[in-house]
Design a protein around this motif. Structure first.
Motif, PDB file in Angstrom:
ATOM      1  N   THR A   7      22.211 -25.341 -32.513  1.00  0.00           N
ATOM      2  CA  THR A   7      22.847 -24.081 -32.143  1.00  0.00           C
ATOM      3  C   THR A   7      21.961 -22.952 -32.664  1.00  0.00           C
ATOM      4  N   THR A   8      22.161 -21.742 -32.184  1.00  0.00           N
ATOM      5  CA  THR A   8      21.361 -20.617 -32.684  1.00  0.00           C
ATOM      6  C   THR A   8      21.617 -20.403 -34.176  1.00  0.00           C
ATOM      7  N   ALA A   9      22.842 -20.694 -34.612  1.00  0.00           N
ATOM      8  CA  ALA A   9      23.168 -20.557 -36.036  1.00  0.00           C
ATOM      9  C   ALA A   9      22.340 -21.546 -36.855  1.00  0.00           C
ATOM     10  N   GLN A  10      22.179 -22.757 -36.322  1.00  0.00           N
ATOM     11  CA  GLN A  10      21.390 -23.762 -37.029  1.00  0.00           C
ATOM     12  C   GLN A  10      19.903 -23.399 -37.021  1.00  0.00           C
ATOM     13  N   ALA A  11      19.431 -22.863 -35.895  1.00  0.00           N
ATOM     14  CA  ALA A  11      18.032 -22.442 -35.809  1.00  0.00           C
ATOM     15  C   ALA A  11      17.760 -21.307 -36.791  1.00  0.00           C
ATOM     16  N   THR A  12      18.729 -20.404 -36.898  1.00  0.00           N
ATOM     17  CA  THR A  12      18.592 -19.286 -37.832  1.00  0.00           C
ATOM     18  C   THR A  12      18.550 -19.780 -39.277  1.00  0.00           C
ATOM     19  N   ALA A  13      19.240 -20.888 -39.529  1.00  0.00           N
ATOM     20  CA  ALA A  13      19.358 -21.419 -40.887  1.00  0.00           C
ATOM     21  C   ALA A  13      18.147 -22.234 -41.334  1.00  0.00           C
ATOM     22  N   LEU A  14      17.169 -22.451 -40.437  1.00  0.00           N
ATOM     23  CA  LEU A  14      15.982 -23.201 -40.830  1.00  0.00           C
ATOM     24  C   LEU A  14      15.292 -22.489 -41.991  1.00  0.00           C
ATOM     25  N   THR A  15      14.822 -23.254 -42.942  1.00  0.00           N
ATOM     26  CA  THR A  15      14.121 -22.650 -44.079  1.00  0.00           C
ATOM     27  C   THR A  15      12.718 -22.234 -43.654  1.00  0.00           C
ATOM     28  N   ALA A  16      12.066 -21.433 -44.487  1.00  0.00           N
ATOM     29  CA  ALA A  16      10.695 -21.004 -44.189  1.00  0.00           C
ATOM     30  C   ALA A  16       9.777 -22.217 -44.052  1.00  0.00           C
ATOM     31  N   ALA A  17       9.971 -23.209 -44.919  1.00  0.00           N
ATOM     32  CA  ALA A  17       9.133 -24.414 -44.879  1.00  0.00           C
ATOM     33  C   ALA A  17       9.355 -25.179 -43.581  1.00  0.00           C
ATOM     34  N   GLN A  18      10.604 -25.230 -43.141  1.00  0.00           N
ATOM     35  CA  GLN A  18      10.905 -25.938 -41.895  1.00  0.00           C
ATOM     36  C   GLN A  18      10.312 -25.198 -40.694  1.00  0.00           C
ATOM     37  N   ALA A  37      16.234 -16.878 -32.413  1.00  0.00           N
ATOM     38  CA  ALA A  37      16.997 -17.100 -33.644  1.00  0.00           C
ATOM     39  C   ALA A  37      16.099 -17.318 -34.850  1.00  0.00           C
ATOM     40  N   LEU A  38      14.823 -17.599 -34.596  1.00  0.00           N
ATOM     41  CA  LEU A  38      13.894 -17.842 -35.703  1.00  0.00           C
ATOM     42  C   LEU A  38      13.548 -16.542 -36.418  1.00  0.00           C
ATOM     43  N   ASP A  39      13.317 -16.663 -37.714  1.00  0.00           N
ATOM     44  CA  ASP A  39      12.807 -15.529 -38.485  1.00  0.00           C
ATOM     45  C   ASP A  39      11.301 -15.496 -38.249  1.00  0.00           C
ATOM     46  N   ILE A  40      10.837 -14.549 -37.427  1.00  0.00           N
ATOM     47  CA  ILE A  40       9.430 -14.510 -37.020  1.00  0.00           C
ATOM     48  C   ILE A  40       8.492 -14.378 -38.211  1.00  0.00           C
ATOM     49  N   GLY A  41       8.968 -13.758 -39.267  1.00  0.00           N
ATOM     50  CA  GLY A  41       8.139 -13.561 -40.440  1.00  0.00           C
ATOM     51  C   GLY A  41       7.805 -14.842 -41.175  1.00  0.00           C
TER      52      GLY A  41
END
Length: 201
Positions: A7-18, A37-41
């Protein structure tokens, strides 16, 4: 792909390492929703460079605005070419300043003309000198007038078409250096008014 079952919520929750562990194929295969949903940074410069133009086109305006200078420096002219006019005009001077001479000379005149005059004024001397005669000659009058003429090489000035040269401001004309004046063509000189001719160094 399996990643698109998130889900987009799960994609958003990915850690920086992931996020940094995602391959180019995985990133390019993401749905627009999950890509957004990804944190582009959290993506590396190499990951940004690996995005295809479809994926770049699917980035949100917020994601593009949040690209770091390191990430921006890895973009190709083709990737920048899919930015909308608004996205280009929202770029910071820091992002634009990260572009190398190679990136600058590969930008289309369409992209260059989508820059605001403020952005054009912010180009560094090295970036201005990287412009090809085709690029400088294809600029809108407003953006051509925004260039610091002192930052162009004598060869660049000599390569400007007479039509584009005629669109230079009187201040730009009077600001030409002796080296630049020495490279002016007969066509360029013929486009000058008497007053402009008399103002040459």
């Amino acid at each position: 792909t399996a990643l698109n079952n998130l889900t987009t919520a799960q994609a958003t929750a990915l850690t920086a390492a992931q996020s940094r562990g995602l391959t180019a194929a995985q990133l390019n295969g993401l749905s627009t929703a999950n890509l957004n949903a990804l944190d582009i940074g959290e993506l590396s410069g190499a990951q940004i460079a690996g995005l295809n133009t479809t994926a770049v086109d699917n980035l949100s305006a917020t994601q593009i605005a949040n690209l770091s200078t390191v990430q921006f420096a890895r973009l190709s002219a083709a990737q920048i070419g899919v930015f909308t006019t608004t996205e280009i005009q929202d770029l910071t001077t820091g992002q634009l300043g990260a572009l190398t001479a190679v990136q600058i000379k590969n930008l289309s005149t369409t992209v260059l003309n989508n820059l605001t005059t403020v952005q054009v004024k912010a180009l560094t001397a090295a970036q201005a000198r990287a412009l090809t005669t085709g690029q400088s000659g294809g600029l809108t009058t407003a953006n051509l007038n925004a260039l610091d003429i002192d930052e162009l090489s004598a060869a660049q000035v000599g390569g400007i078409t007479s039509t584009a040269f005629n669109n230079l401001t009187s201040t730009q004309i009077s600001g030409l250096t002796a080296l630049q004046v020495a490279r002016l063509t007969a066509a360029e000189l013929g486009a000058l008014t008497t007053t402009e001719l008399q103002s040459l160094n």
